[in-house]
Design a protein around this motif. Sequence first.
Motif, mmCIF file in Angstrom:
data_model
loop_
_atom_site.group_PDB
_atom_site.id
_atom_site.type_symbol
_atom_site.label_atom_id
_atom_site.label_comp_id
_atom_site.label_asym_id
_atom_site.label_seq_id
_atom_site.Cartn_x
_atom_site.Cartn_y
_atom_site.Cartn_z
ATOM 1 N N VAL A 129 2.040 0.592 4.452
ATOM 2 C CA VAL A 129 2.109 1.088 5.816
ATOM 3 C C VAL A 129 3.454 1.780 6.076
ATOM 4 C CG1 VAL A 129 3.037 -1.046 6.801
ATOM 5 C CG2 VAL A 129 1.674 0.509 8.229
ATOM 6 N N THR A 130 4.486 1.377 5.335
ATOM 7 C CA THR A 130 5.798 2.024 5.462
ATOM 8 C C THR A 130 5.696 3.499 5.111
ATOM 9 O OG1 THR A 130 6.914 -0.034 4.865
ATOM 10 C CG2 THR A 130 8.199 2.001 4.690
ATOM 11 N N TYR A 131 4.984 3.776 4.024
ATOM 12 C CA TYR A 131 4.791 5.167 3.610
ATOM 13 C C TYR A 131 3.954 5.919 4.636
ATOM 14 C CZ TYR A 131 6.434 3.950 -1.110
ATOM 15 O OH TYR A 131 7.182 3.556 -2.182
ATOM 16 N N LYS A 132 2.923 5.269 5.133
ATOM 17 C CA LYS A 132 2.029 5.923 6.095
ATOM 18 C C LYS A 132 2.813 6.429 7.299
ATOM 19 C CE LYS A 132 -1.851 4.945 9.200
ATOM 20 N NZ LYS A 132 -1.078 5.186 10.434
ATOM 21 N N ASN A 133 3.616 5.572 7.885
ATOM 22 C CA ASN A 133 4.389 5.967 9.068
ATOM 23 C C ASN A 133 5.423 7.036 8.720
ATOM 24 O OD1 ASN A 133 2.974 4.083 10.594
ATOM 25 N ND2 ASN A 133 4.470 2.459 10.250
ATOM 26 N N TYR A 134 6.056 6.869 7.578
ATOM 27 C CA TYR A 134 7.113 7.795 7.198
ATOM 28 C C TYR A 134 6.565 9.198 6.969
ATOM 29 C CZ TYR A 134 11.234 9.700 4.906
ATOM 30 O OH TYR A 134 12.315 10.473 4.589
ATOM 31 N N PHE A 135 5.497 9.306 6.190
ATOM 32 C CA PHE A 135 4.965 10.628 5.861
ATOM 33 C C PHE A 135 4.263 11.284 7.043
ATOM 34 C CE2 PHE A 135 5.334 9.024 1.433
ATOM 35 C CZ PHE A 135 6.155 10.040 0.958
ATOM 36 N N GLU A 136 3.660 10.487 7.903
ATOM 37 C CA GLU A 136 3.067 11.067 9.102
ATOM 38 C C GLU A 136 4.154 11.736 9.945
ATOM 39 O OE1 GLU A 136 0.040 9.869 12.724
ATOM 40 O OE2 GLU A 136 1.082 8.277 11.628
ATOM 41 N N ASN A 137 5.279 11.072 10.099
ATOM 42 C CA ASN A 137 6.383 11.645 10.871
ATOM 43 C C ASN A 137 7.009 12.841 10.157
ATOM 44 O OD1 ASN A 137 6.122 9.772 12.934
ATOM 45 N ND2 ASN A 137 7.470 8.283 11.952
ATOM 46 N N LEU A 138 7.161 12.725 8.834
ATOM 47 C CA LEU A 138 7.761 13.812 8.069
ATOM 48 C C LEU A 138 6.925 15.072 8.158
ATOM 49 C CD1 LEU A 138 9.815 14.885 5.891
ATOM 50 C CD2 LEU A 138 8.139 14.130 4.194
#
Length: 222
Positions: A134-143
């Motif tokens: 989920v850390t990646y999910k939030n990070y890449f969505e924002n990026l």
Amino acid sequence: MSFLRYQLGKFLLGNKNTKAIIMTHDLLTFYDSEKIFGELIEASKEKYGGDKPIYKRYELKNKVLIPFSHNGRQEYTELMKIVYNFAIGNTTDYEVVIGNIMRQVLEAFSTFQYKKGIENVSTDQTILSLLPDVTYKNYFENLMYRLILNNGSHRLDQTKSMSDMNFFTVISDTEKQRTAKEILCFIYLLNKKHLLSHLEGCANVETNLSSWCTEIKNRVGA
């Protein structure tokens, strides 16, 4: 490239028996030029009929012009390698256009894998849920939102049409390099085998990608 397309079209389509030569040291410009010639060939066929015009591709290798083996060097793979080499600091030739190259890689990946444009893949919760954490999910969505969609509301149509060649010019070179790493991580985490197959022959790919993915998690947790 739009100006070149206009000038070549005016020149070649206004003169049935003529020739043109384009030289470039830049692979991205080469592929863009090839697309232009493909369009002009179709336009010429429609205007004049008869046999289609032809164009030939050459590369300068060891001071000798040799035929360019287009079938053996796929555009998507070459662009992916440019992004990787930029990410590891092996090339500075593409600093001005690296943002557009990254966008083309993302667009191709999104289309091939999910039949969606980048603006959809970057916000599609079903696709983002395929990321392993989920850390990646939030990070890449924002990026992705920051880089592609939220660069000013007037940029959305330009992004869809791939017409804005300079959407990345306001970011520093250090940030560009970090973003190149993150975009490769995004593809890697969604489809590891896909990325590795296109970066075959490049040095330390899995080691670097694993390290970059860890850096992202550490950055988020900091």
